[in-house]
Motif scaffolding. Structure first.
Motif, PDB file in Angstrom:
ATOM      1  N   GLN A  78      45.691-114.073 -67.073  1.00  0.00           N
ATOM      2  CA  GLN A  78      46.518-113.209 -67.901  1.00  0.00           C
ATOM      3  C   GLN A  78      47.735-112.722 -67.110  1.00  0.00           C
ATOM      4  OE1 GLN A  78      44.056-110.000 -69.284  1.00  0.00           O
ATOM      5  NE2 GLN A  78      42.509-111.357 -70.188  1.00  0.00           N
ATOM      6  N   ALA A  92      46.974-113.807 -72.969  1.00  0.00           N
ATOM      7  CA  ALA A  92      47.106-112.354 -73.041  1.00  0.00           C
ATOM      8  C   ALA A  92      48.056-111.878 -71.945  1.00  0.00           C
ATOM      9  CB  ALA A  92      45.753-111.666 -72.900  1.00  0.00           C
ATOM     10  N   GLY A 150      48.928-108.097 -70.018  1.00  0.00           N
ATOM     11  CA  GLY A 150      48.713-106.667 -69.868  1.00  0.00           C
ATOM     12  C   GLY A 150      50.030-105.944 -69.677  1.00  0.00           C
ATOM     13  N   PRO A 192      47.318 -99.250 -67.085  1.00  0.00           N
ATOM     14  CA  PRO A 192      47.232-100.074 -68.294  1.00  0.00           C
ATOM     15  C   PRO A 192      47.425 -99.219 -69.546  1.00  0.00           C
ATOM     16  CG  PRO A 192      45.419-100.556 -66.797  1.00  0.00           C
ATOM     17  CD  PRO A 192      46.087 -99.320 -66.278  1.00  0.00           C
ATOM     18  N   ALA A 248      48.126-104.053 -74.711  1.00  0.00           N
ATOM     19  CA  ALA A 248      47.777-105.457 -74.481  1.00  0.00           C
ATOM     20  C   ALA A 248      48.417-106.322 -75.560  1.00  0.00           C
ATOM     21  CB  ALA A 248      46.261-105.642 -74.500  1.00  0.00           C
ATOM     22  N   ARG A 303      49.878-106.727 -80.676  1.00  0.00           N
ATOM     23  CA  ARG A 303      49.777-105.713 -79.615  1.00  0.00           C
ATOM     24  C   ARG A 303      48.854-104.583 -80.053  1.00  0.00           C
ATOM     25  NH1 ARG A 303      55.399-103.942 -77.781  1.00  0.00           N
ATOM     26  NH2 ARG A 303      55.266-106.071 -76.970  1.00  0.00           N
ATOM     27  N   TRP A 361      45.422-100.283 -75.095  1.00  0.00           N
ATOM     28  CA  TRP A 361      44.447-100.848 -74.148  1.00  0.00           C
ATOM     29  C   TRP A 361      44.000 -99.765 -73.181  1.00  0.00           C
ATOM     30  CZ3 TRP A 361      46.238-103.925 -69.324  1.00  0.00           C
ATOM     31  CH2 TRP A 361      45.119-104.350 -68.580  1.00  0.00           C
ATOM     32  N   ASP A 385      41.635 -99.681 -69.949  1.00  0.00           N
ATOM     33  CA  ASP A 385      40.948-100.549 -68.989  1.00  0.00           C
ATOM     34  C   ASP A 385      39.661 -99.877 -68.504  1.00  0.00           C
ATOM     35  OD1 ASP A 385      40.469-102.694 -67.301  1.00  0.00           O
ATOM     36  OD2 ASP A 385      41.709-101.864 -65.682  1.00  0.00           O
ATOM     37  N   ILE A 387      42.253-107.768 -69.460  1.00  0.00           N
ATOM     38  CA  ILE A 387      41.957-107.348 -70.832  1.00  0.00           C
ATOM     39  C   ILE A 387      40.641-107.938 -71.304  1.00  0.00           C
ATOM     40  CG2 ILE A 387      42.809-107.428 -73.215  1.00  0.00           C
ATOM     41  CD1 ILE A 387      45.647-107.855 -71.916  1.00  0.00           C
TER      42      ILE A 387
END
Length: 499
Positions: free
Chosen positions: A130, A195, A197, A204, A207, A327, A330, A332, A339
């Motif tokens: 990613q 993906a 991030g 984060p 995503a 989108r 996100w 984490d 992700i």
């Protein structure tokens, strides 16, 4: 017989300021990551004169541009750059035939069987990694994407020139021809790990999830033209017409599901579709030149022409297998900076791009249509001018040019939304700057009270662009060790927006 065939190779290695090896010092030239470009070319040309009336020519040209780090910049890590290759083979064959001293005919065939280029991952195994971007610094790292563009071409054409004297009181130089061009376009794109991030100062926050792109379009053009230059005494008239027919079609293709959210971005099998739009354009041309004084020193000119756009791209809007991105917020949870599905808030879609309907994700039909009345871009042009030779090798001129352009811009409109659907929202925020006169500021913006519909339509933007210009020129051919080429232009451009 005549032949020619040189090869060529350029090997270019540069360092980009701030683009360093991992852990390198951006201020140390020895730590710069090398951006290498190799240019390879091979050429061959053969020409053979069969007799006084026939001559054949064959041309082959190969070019490849190879780069190890395209996109090198201070805000890109080496693994976020591209490897580029662009091998192109060009083949052209033509034959010239002169059956009489009044007629010449040339038949040409051009082929570019694998024209295009590829931007690949910096390393092959990055296809499963990613990518990441920091919104605070716009720094890109970890991976990027693969783009493969395929643009083979085939063109066949025949052109002729015919000369006649003493017909209708003057001489004629007539040109005419026909041609066919096949220019299919293919494009594929794969994001690393499907993906990306999105971080803000290392934290984060969002995503982006992607579904691959894999489109194939058939594009063709048929054209013909006829032009005659008629000269009689002090008058020359150039008149002609050109007819073009352009059409395109989206061909069948498929893409796999996104591995993180396969239920939201599932695999898609597209059977192909036609936008229902094609362009049939007629372009008249008329030019007049008159020797006002009869001695070739004062010339009056006038010209009128219609020009149409070349190229049709409607098929790209009716294929659902263009790249799609969604989108989500996100969080984490496990702190690995990558992700996972359980870390996404799938109830809040922040952004959506691509020909995709989230309410019907497996639909083989694009969420975007094309207005069946879509028009090709057009320009009408009129000009008139006068030129006068004041002395040997020196002349002046003045001309007026008018140009009106229509339908030169298209846009994608969301279907089912009008201005009255938007509602005002008041936003108040404290002001922390010492330059603020008040402790807070309030603004009003407008937003939809419901989720934006996925259905869209490609339309002409109702606008025109008008140009008026006057140009004054002075030219002296090279003589007595000096020459002159001077001009002054007074112009005005007006844009009209409708709706």
């Amino acid at each position: 017989a005549w032949f020619w065939g040189p090869p060529g190779l350029n090997d270019i290695e540069v360092g980009v300021v701030g683009f360093t090896n991992p852990g390198g010092d951006p201020n140390d030239p020895d730590d710069l990551f090398s951006d290498v470009t190799n240019l390879k070319t091979y050429n061959a040309k053969l020409q053979y004169q069969w007799d006084r009336m026939n001559k054949s020519t064959f041309l082959y040209f190969f070019n490849d541009k190879i780069r190890n780090a395209r996109g090198a910049a201070p805000n890109f890590a080496p693994e976020a750059t591209f490897r580029q290759t662009a091998p192109v083979h060009n083949i052209k064959a033509s034959h010239q035939w002169i059956p009489t001293n009044r007629l010449t005919v040339e038949v040409q065939g051009f082929s570019m069987p694998n024209g295009g280029f590829r931007l690949n991952f910096h390393e092959d195994d990055l296809i499963d990694v990613q990518s990441g971007i920091d919104l605070g610094t716009n720094y890109n790292y970890r991976s990027n994407q693969m783009n493969d563009t395929r643009r083979p071409q085939l063109e066949l054409r025949a052109d002729a020139n015919y000369f006649l004297t003493s017909v209708l009181g003057g001489d004629h130089a007539t040109k005419f021809g026909v041609g066919y061009r096949d220019n299919p376009i293919g494009f594929s794109a794969i994001r690393g790990g499907r993906a990306r991030g999105r971080f803000r100062n290392g934290v984060p926050v969002e995503a982006d999830l992607y579904r691959d792109s894999n489109t194939e379009r058939a594009v063709s053009q048929i054209y013909g033209y006829l032009q005659d230059s008629y000269s009689r005494g002090k008058l020359t008239i150039n008149g002609g017409v050109r007819v073009d027919y352009q059409d395109d079609e989206a061909l069948s293709s498929s893409v796999p599901a996104n591995p993180i959210i396969p239920d939201i971005l599932p695999a898609a099998d597209f059977l192909g579709a036609d936008s229902g739009v094609s362009f049939l354009d007629v372009s008249p041309r008329l030019g007049v030149t008159y020797d006002l004084t009869g001695d070739g020193k004062t010339i009056v000119k006038g010209n009128y022409a219609i020009y149409w756009g070349t190229g049709i791209t409607t098929a790209q809007y009716v294929t659902p297998v263009t790249e799609v991105s969604i989108r989500y917020p996100w969080n984490d949870l496990n702190g690995d900076l990558f992700i996972q599905r359980n870390e996404l808030d799938l109830t809040r879609r922040l952004n959506l791009t691509g020909n995709f309907d989230p309410a019907n994700p497996t639909s083989p039909v694009s969420a975007t249509t094309v207005d069946p009345n879509l028009r090709n871009d057009r320009a009408d042009e009129f000009s008139v001018g006068i030129e006068r030779e004041l002395m040997a090798n020196f002349g002046v001129g003045a001309s007026y040019i008018y140009r009106n352009m229509y339908d030169y811009e298209n846009y994608t409109a969301t279907v089912g939304i009008s201005a009255s659907d938007y509602v005002p929202v008041t936003f108040t925020q404290p002001c922390t700057s010492v330059a603020c006169e008040d402790a807070s500021y309030t603004v009003t913006y407008w937003q939809l009270p419901f989720t934006q519909p996925a259905q869209q339509q490609r339309r002409n933007a109702e606008r025109t662009r008008q140009y008026n210009g006057v140009e004054l020129t002075a030219r002296k051919r090279f003589s007595d060790r000096w020459m002159l080429n001077a001009s002054a232009n007074i112009q005005a451009t007006k844009y009209d927006y409708v709706g």
